[in-house]
Write a protein that holds these residues in place. Structure first.
Motif, PDB file in Angstrom:
ATOM      1  N   ARG A   1       0.975  -1.127  -0.327  1.00 40.24           N
ATOM      2  CA  ARG A   1      -0.142  -0.299   0.162  1.00 40.24           C
ATOM      3  C   ARG A   1       0.899   1.236   0.101  1.00 40.24           C
ATOM      4  O   ARG A   1       2.086   0.877   0.517  1.00 40.24           O
ATOM      5  N   ALA A   2      -0.005   1.849   0.245  1.00 40.19           N
ATOM      6  CA  ALA A   2       0.966   3.701  -0.086  1.00 40.19           C
ATOM      7  C   ALA A   2       1.162   4.172   1.129  1.00 40.19           C
ATOM      8  O   ALA A   2       0.458   3.456   2.203  1.00 40.19           O
TER       9      ALA A   2
ATOM     10  N   LYS B   1       2.997  -7.793  -6.207  1.00 39.33           N
ATOM     11  CA  LYS B   1       2.615  -6.888  -5.584  1.00 39.33           C
ATOM     12  C   LYS B   1       2.959  -5.454  -4.373  1.00 39.33           C
ATOM     13  O   LYS B   1       1.679  -4.651  -4.221  1.00 39.33           O
ATOM     14  N   ALA B   2       3.523  -5.418  -4.016  1.00 36.56           N
ATOM     15  CA  ALA B   2       4.280  -4.090  -3.656  1.00 36.56           C
ATOM     16  C   ALA B   2       4.017  -2.866  -4.119  1.00 36.56           C
ATOM     17  O   ALA B   2       4.791  -2.785  -5.873  1.00 36.56           O
ATOM     18  N   VAL B   3       3.752  -1.777  -3.708  1.00 33.10           N
ATOM     19  CA  VAL B   3       2.931  -0.624  -4.449  1.00 33.10           C
ATOM     20  C   VAL B   3       4.491   0.594  -3.984  1.00 33.10           C
ATOM     21  O   VAL B   3       4.613   1.774  -4.570  1.00 33.10           O
ATOM     22  N   THR B   4       4.776   0.959  -3.066  1.00 33.75           N
ATOM     23  CA  THR B   4       5.636   1.492  -2.362  1.00 33.75           C
ATOM     24  C   THR B   4       7.314   0.570  -2.631  1.00 33.75           C
ATOM     25  O   THR B   4       7.557  -0.568  -1.207  1.00 33.75           O
ATOM     26  N   TYR B   5       8.376   1.312  -2.448  1.00 32.55           N
ATOM     27  CA  TYR B   5       9.871   1.167  -2.335  1.00 32.55           C
ATOM     28  C   TYR B   5      10.757   1.627  -1.662  1.00 32.55           C
ATOM     29  O   TYR B   5      10.536   3.113  -2.364  1.00 32.55           O
ATOM     30  N   ILE B   6      11.435   1.907  -0.166  1.00 32.70           N
ATOM     31  CA  ILE B   6      11.492   2.547   0.000  1.00 32.70           C
ATOM     32  C   ILE B   6      13.232   2.072   0.539  1.00 32.70           C
ATOM     33  O   ILE B   6      13.366   0.901   1.053  1.00 32.70           O
ATOM     34  N   GLU B   7      14.199   2.961  -0.491  1.00 32.82           N
ATOM     35  CA  GLU B   7      15.756   2.303  -0.493  1.00 32.82           C
ATOM     36  C   GLU B   7      16.284   2.621   1.564  1.00 32.82           C
ATOM     37  O   GLU B   7      15.621   3.829   1.270  1.00 32.82           O
ATOM     38  N   ASN B   8      16.644   2.003   1.495  1.00 34.05           N
ATOM     39  CA  ASN B   8      17.795   2.298   2.255  1.00 34.05           C
ATOM     40  C   ASN B   8      19.305   2.229   2.018  1.00 34.05           C
ATOM     41  O   ASN B   8      19.621   2.025   1.060  1.00 34.05           O
ATOM     42  N   THR B   9      19.827   3.276   3.624  1.00 36.92           N
ATOM     43  CA  THR B   9      21.252   2.621   2.921  1.00 36.92           C
ATOM     44  C   THR B   9      22.218   1.782   3.467  1.00 36.92           C
ATOM     45  O   THR B   9      21.819   1.262   4.584  1.00 36.92           O
ATOM     46  N   THR B  10      23.410   1.976   2.817  1.00 37.31           N
ATOM     47  CA  THR B  10      24.218   0.819   3.409  1.00 37.31           C
ATOM     48  C   THR B  10      25.718   1.133   3.384  1.00 37.31           C
ATOM     49  O   THR B  10      25.727   2.836   3.637  1.00 37.31           O
ATOM     50  N   GLN B  11      26.466   0.302   4.163  1.00 37.59           N
ATOM     51  CA  GLN B  11      27.463   1.085   5.188  1.00 37.59           C
ATOM     52  C   GLN B  11      29.051   0.648   4.497  1.00 37.59           C
ATOM     53  O   GLN B  11      29.905  -0.008   4.822  1.00 37.59           O
TER      54      GLN B  11
ATOM     55  N   ALA C   1      11.038 -10.872  -4.724  1.00 32.46           N
ATOM     56  CA  ALA C   1      11.797  -9.251  -5.374  1.00 32.46           C
ATOM     57  C   ALA C   1      10.699  -8.080  -5.426  1.00 32.46           C
ATOM     58  O   ALA C   1       9.996  -8.381  -5.016  1.00 32.46           O
ATOM     59  N   PRO C   2      11.988  -6.876  -5.607  1.00 32.27           N
ATOM     60  CA  PRO C   2      11.298  -5.699  -5.354  1.00 32.27           C
ATOM     61  C   PRO C   2      10.024  -5.737  -6.932  1.00 32.27           C
ATOM     62  O   PRO C   2      10.715  -6.419  -7.547  1.00 32.27           O
ATOM     63  N   PRO C   3       9.611  -4.411  -6.736  1.00 31.31           N
ATOM     64  CA  PRO C   3       8.207  -4.176  -7.654  1.00 31.31           C
ATOM     65  C   PRO C   3       8.935  -3.794  -8.559  1.00 31.31           C
ATOM     66  O   PRO C   3      10.255  -3.374  -9.106  1.00 31.31           O
ATOM     67  N   ALA C   4       8.672  -3.601  -9.671  1.00 32.44           N
ATOM     68  CA  ALA C   4       9.472  -3.856 -11.045  1.00 32.44           C
ATOM     69  C   ALA C   4       9.515  -2.496 -11.309  1.00 32.44           C
ATOM     70  O   ALA C   4      10.574  -1.811 -12.180  1.00 32.44           O
ATOM     71  N   ASN C   5       8.061  -1.633 -10.980  1.00 30.36           N
ATOM     72  CA  ASN C   5       8.246  -0.962 -11.285  1.00 30.36           C
ATOM     73  C   ASN C   5       7.097   0.050  -9.999  1.00 30.36           C
ATOM     74  O   ASN C   5       6.023  -0.455 -10.241  1.00 30.36           O
ATOM     75  N   PRO C   6       7.224   0.048  -9.135  1.00 33.04           N
ATOM     76  CA  PRO C   6       6.415   0.795  -7.845  1.00 33.04           C
ATOM     77  C   PRO C   6       5.904   1.922  -8.313  1.00 33.04           C
ATOM     78  O   PRO C   6       6.472   2.927  -8.659  1.00 33.04           O
ATOM     79  N   GLN C   7       4.817   2.381  -7.883  1.00 37.33           N
ATOM     80  CA  GLN C   7       3.968   3.190  -7.457  1.00 37.33           C
ATOM     81  C   GLN C   7       4.758   4.450  -7.222  1.00 37.33           C
ATOM     82  O   GLN C   7       4.899   5.371  -7.678  1.00 37.33           O
ATOM     83  N   TYR C   8       5.515   3.740  -5.930  1.00 40.67           N
ATOM     84  CA  TYR C   8       6.299   4.991  -5.122  1.00 40.67           C
ATOM     85  C   TYR C   8       7.293   4.552  -4.770  1.00 40.67           C
ATOM     86  O   TYR C   8       7.483   3.504  -4.120  1.00 40.67           O
TER      87      TYR C   8
END
Length: 372
Positions: A141-142, A238-248, A339-346
């Motif tokens: 969801r968003a 089915k994910a619509v929101t993808y939140i990338e986090n940072t790495t060290q 797998a991450p969504p290929a085209n996430p809405q957010y």
């Protein structure tokens, strides 16, 4: 025994004449000498036989003392022979009993072994590598307005100190992870693309890192000789929101890798993450498992361009022959790779210039939310 024969005296050697006449001299067998009897048994037997033969002659019957000596010598020989035979029989019986007891013990152990599984497998998702591997969080969801505002408040002040910056990144990352997990978000690790290089992209699919522990449960050795992955129910994310986090920064480890999308996903070995697998892991390796031995730990990665339920199938050899078993999680449920969504809405990404999360367009590589 006649009255004119003197009692036996202590000493060694054949009978010798004394001032009173010839007297037999044979060492009596004491209780404390029984333990020493076996090593010297043949030597004593030879000596006594020789002594008896010396006194056995045609004129023995004419000499009462020689006759008595011969009788004594043969009695001692008979005693020694009986002792030897008794000792041999005792040893044979003891050995037979020992072998029988050992055989019974082995049969009992084999019976117990056959009633228990050959080994125990425990699987845990290793999210400790989040932060060493590029990763993200996904939601079906968003984010609500208030959730988005909270996410944007995870900022870090600008600093010129590299050590402080690394610490701030780690603290922010941990805070974001805790917050998003509380929203029901799921962690995903974008998979690598072979053979293009170390760069990652959501189109490469996702991967999961597992810790597999194998513990032997039988006294007899069980050898794991092959592992496969079997998937069921793969689908698009089915994910619509993808939140990338940072790495060290990435950390290299030796991987055992399953490509869920391949026609025959056998366990492969990979020394370096950005290189293709070197070959089948069990072509040059096998895992021996026994009861009481240190459990075997494996770092396993599985990747797919879809979100899949899957399990590990392990071939093993034991006293029962070659068999195959299935390995799932602790609750007996399917393992999962997302797998991450290929085209996430957010698509949310941390903007290092403004030190806050912003909506991002991966196609144009531009942030597309207004800067407040």
């Amino acid at each position: 025994m006649s009255d004119d024969v003197e009692p036996l005296q202590g000493g060694k050697g054949n009978a010798k004449p004394s001032e009173e006449g010839p007297v037999a001299s044979v060492e009596p067998i004491r209780a404390d000498q029984v333990a020493e009897l076996e090593p010297s048994i043949l030597r004593r037997l030879r000596r006594l036989v020789s002594s008896a033969l010396d006194v056995v002659s045609p004129d023995t019957e004419k000499d009462p003392k020689k006759k008595a000596l011969a009788k004594i010598s043969w009695k001692v020989i008979l005693f020694v022979v009986v002792t030897v035979i008794g000792t041999v029989i005792t040893l044979v019986v003891q050995n037979a009993n020992s072998e029988s007891a050992k055989r019974a013990e082995n049969e009992a152990e084999a019976a117990i072994d056959s009633e228990s599984p050959p080994f125990r497998a425990t699987v845990e998702y290793n999210w400790d590598r989040l932060g060493y591997e590029p990763y993200a969080w996904v939601l079906d969801r968003a984010l609500t307005d208030s959730e988005a505002i909270t996410l944007q408040q995870f900022t870090a002040p600008f600093t010129m100190d590299v050590a402080d910056e690394v610490l701030e990144k780690a603290q922010r990352r941990d805070s974001v992870d805790k917050y998003l997990r509380g929203l029901g978000a799921r962690p995903v690790m974008p998979a690598q693309c072979w053979p293009e290089g170390p760069w990652r992209d959501v189109s490469c699919g996702g991967e999961v890192n597992l810790r597999l522990n194998l513990t032997g449960l039988r006294s007899a050795t069980t050898s794991v000789t092959q592992m496969w992955a079997r998937s069921e129910g793969c689908r698009e994310s089915k994910a619509v929101t993808y939140i990338e986090n940072t790495t060290q920064g990435e950390e290299e480890i030796r991987r055992v890798d399953f490509n869920i999308d391949s026609s025959k996903p056998v366990a492969m070995v990979q020394e370096k993450e950005w290189e293709e697998p070197e070959g089948r892991y069990f072509d040059e390796n096998f895992l021996d498992l026994t009861k009481g031995a240190t459990p075997v730990r494996m770092d396993i990665f599985a990747h797919s361009k879809k979100t899949c339920n899957w399990e590990i199938e392990a071939d093993y050899e034991s006293i029962e022959g070659v068999k195959r078993t299935k390995i799932r999680d602790r609750r007996g449920e399917w393992l999962k790779v997302e797998a991450p969504p290929a085209n996430p809405q957010y698509y949310w990404k941390f903007d290092p210039t403004l030190y806050r999360y912003r909506l991002y367009d991966p196609r144009s590589d531009q942030y597309n939310d207004p800067v407040n």
